[in-house]
Design a protein around this motif. Structure first.
Motif, PDB file in Angstrom:
ATOM      1  N   GLY A 146      67.166  12.385  15.177  1.00 32.95           N
ATOM      2  CA  GLY A 146      67.547  11.010  14.915  1.00 32.95           C
ATOM      3  C   GLY A 146      66.429  10.015  15.165  1.00 32.95           C
ATOM      4  N   PRO A 147      66.730   8.736  14.945  1.00 33.35           N
ATOM      5  CA  PRO A 147      65.718   7.683  15.114  1.00 33.35           C
ATOM      6  C   PRO A 147      65.328   7.472  16.570  1.00 33.35           C
ATOM      7  CG  PRO A 147      67.875   6.726  14.680  1.00 33.35           C
ATOM      8  CD  PRO A 147      68.027   8.200  14.484  1.00 33.35           C
ATOM      9  N   LYS A 181      78.482   4.098  22.051  1.00 36.76           N
ATOM     10  CA  LYS A 181      77.201   4.696  21.700  1.00 36.76           C
ATOM     11  C   LYS A 181      76.497   5.347  22.887  1.00 36.76           C
ATOM     12  CE  LYS A 181      77.339   3.700  17.382  1.00 36.76           C
ATOM     13  NZ  LYS A 181      77.497   4.798  16.404  1.00 36.76           N
ATOM     14  N   THR A 229      73.323   8.483  22.921  1.00 36.59           N
ATOM     15  CA  THR A 229      72.075   7.743  23.090  1.00 36.59           C
ATOM     16  C   THR A 229      71.278   8.283  24.261  1.00 36.59           C
ATOM     17  OG1 THR A 229      73.099   5.715  22.233  1.00 36.59           O
ATOM     18  CG2 THR A 229      71.054   5.463  23.464  1.00 36.59           C
ATOM     19  N   CYS A 238      70.630   9.014  18.827  1.00 34.12           N
ATOM     20  CA  CYS A 238      69.524   8.067  18.779  1.00 34.12           C
ATOM     21  C   CYS A 238      68.819   8.025  20.130  1.00 34.12           C
ATOM     22  CB  CYS A 238      70.073   6.684  18.417  1.00 34.12           C
ATOM     23  SG  CYS A 238      68.870   5.346  18.529  1.00 34.12           S
ATOM     24  N   THR A 239      67.505   7.881  20.086  1.00 35.08           N
ATOM     25  CA  THR A 239      66.714   7.677  21.300  1.00 35.08           C
ATOM     26  C   THR A 239      66.252   6.228  21.317  1.00 35.08           C
ATOM     27  OG1 THR A 239      65.934   9.977  21.280  1.00 35.08           O
ATOM     28  CG2 THR A 239      64.655   8.390  22.570  1.00 35.08           C
ATOM     29  N   HIS A 292      65.057   5.580   8.583  1.00 35.14           N
ATOM     30  CA  HIS A 292      66.280   5.540   9.400  1.00 35.14           C
ATOM     31  C   HIS A 292      67.032   4.222   9.244  1.00 35.14           C
ATOM     32  CE1 HIS A 292      65.537   9.339  11.377  1.00 35.14           C
ATOM     33  NE2 HIS A 292      64.325   8.955  11.724  1.00 35.14           N
ATOM     34  N   ARG A 345      74.556   1.687  13.350  1.00 37.50           N
ATOM     35  CA  ARG A 345      74.660   1.454  14.802  1.00 37.50           C
ATOM     36  C   ARG A 345      74.998  -0.007  15.073  1.00 37.50           C
ATOM     37  NH1 ARG A 345      73.033   3.977  19.900  1.00 37.50           N
ATOM     38  NH2 ARG A 345      73.204   5.885  18.687  1.00 37.50           N
ATOM     39  N   ALA A 389      70.940   4.653   9.397  1.00 35.78           N
ATOM     40  CA  ALA A 389      71.417   4.966  10.746  1.00 35.78           C
ATOM     41  C   ALA A 389      71.344   3.734  11.649  1.00 35.78           C
ATOM     42  CB  ALA A 389      70.591   6.104  11.338  1.00 35.78           C
ATOM     43  N   PHE A 390      70.276   2.944  11.500  1.00 35.95           N
ATOM     44  CA  PHE A 390      70.114   1.729  12.311  1.00 35.95           C
ATOM     45  C   PHE A 390      71.192   0.708  11.952  1.00 35.95           C
ATOM     46  CE2 PHE A 390      68.345  -2.467  13.221  1.00 35.95           C
ATOM     47  CZ  PHE A 390      67.877  -2.308  14.515  1.00 35.95           C
ATOM     48  N   ASP A 406      59.913   9.237  13.181  1.00 35.68           N
ATOM     49  CA  ASP A 406      61.231   8.748  13.594  1.00 35.68           C
ATOM     50  C   ASP A 406      61.173   7.412  14.329  1.00 35.68           C
ATOM     51  OD1 ASP A 406      62.571  11.023  12.584  1.00 35.68           O
ATOM     52  OD2 ASP A 406      62.062  12.165  14.384  1.00 35.68           O
TER      53      ASP A 406
END
Length: 246
Positions: A133-134, A114, A118, A97-98, A214, A221, A217-218, A158
């Protein structure tokens, strides 16, 4: 084999007078004819073997391309300090993730386990065009314009927006109305402080919600951080959004 011997016999009988003068040639032709089935069998076996070799070469080529793809992804992650080249592509695609913005929420989403998956960027940093990724935008609303404009075209889908307020009209103007959006019911009193989840007796499943590409995925996290998050359809998300605005 019987048919072949019959043909050879007829051939010798037809030209018997001529072969009387060349007995060695007759013996050579006779032996060659009897070996013809073996020659045909060898040719068929060689063709089958060659086909197997071509299939093996094709499989090796596919495996080589897969290794090159894995190495490329691992090299991208290693260059940014996200683990060694032994990391599997699946882990990167599922967990990487960014995050744009290192404030209270941005730091929270990238902390603990994470950190290794990240990429934390400041407002002026560039979003990598070859990332995966998101891209969770954890900034104030006034910073969104510049972040979107500077985002590579292939990464705009994204972008994940977690800001308060009504963003639909703004995102629609940018062609991003269908992007992932989240309603955060999480309180972080200071950067690095323990988060307080929006869980009540009435809503034990939590109030935080997300929708879009996403969303899973969110939510994962947040779940990994011990926080609850509901994944909603766009139709379910809108009433929840207006409820938070009121």
């Amino acid at each position: 084999s019987v048919v072949l011997h019959h043909i050879v016999f007829c051939f010798f009988f037809q030209y018997r007078e001529w072969f009387k003068m060349k007995p060695f040639l007759a013996i050579y032709i006779s032996i060659s004819a009897t070996q013809l089935p073996n020659a045909l069998s060898w040719s068929l076996n060689a063709a089958a073997l060659n086909k197997d070799r071509l299939n093996i070469i094709g499989e090796l080529g596919m495996a080589s391309r897969a290794r090159q793809k894995k190495a490329s992804r691992s090299k991208w992650a290693e260059a940014r300090g996200f683990g060694s080249t032994t990391a599997t592509p699946t882990v990167m695609e599922d967990d990487f993730c960014t995050i744009v913005g290192g404030g209270r929420i941005g730091s929270l989403l990238g902390q603990g386990e994470k950190e290794s998956s990240t990429l934390l960027l400041g407002r002026g940093d560039s979003i990598p065009s070859d990332g995966v990724g998101p891209v969770i935008v954890c900034t104030r609303n006034e910073a969104l314009e510049g972040i979107i404009e500077n985002c590579p075209d292939n990464r705009r889908k994204d972008l994940v927006f977690v800001q308060n307020g009504y963003l639909d009209d703004f995102l629609d103007q940018k062609g991003l109305k269908d992007n992932t959006q989240a309603l955060l019911y999480v309180s972080v009193t200071a950067k690095g402080a323990e988060p307080i989840d929006g869980v009540t007796d009435v809503n034990p499943e939590g109030l935080t919600a997300v929708t879009g590409l996403h969303s899973s995925a969110f939510a994962k996290r947040l779940n990994d951080l011990g926080l609850k998050c509901r994944v909603l359809s766009p139709e379910e998300y809108r009433p929840a959004m207006f409820e938070k605005l009121m």
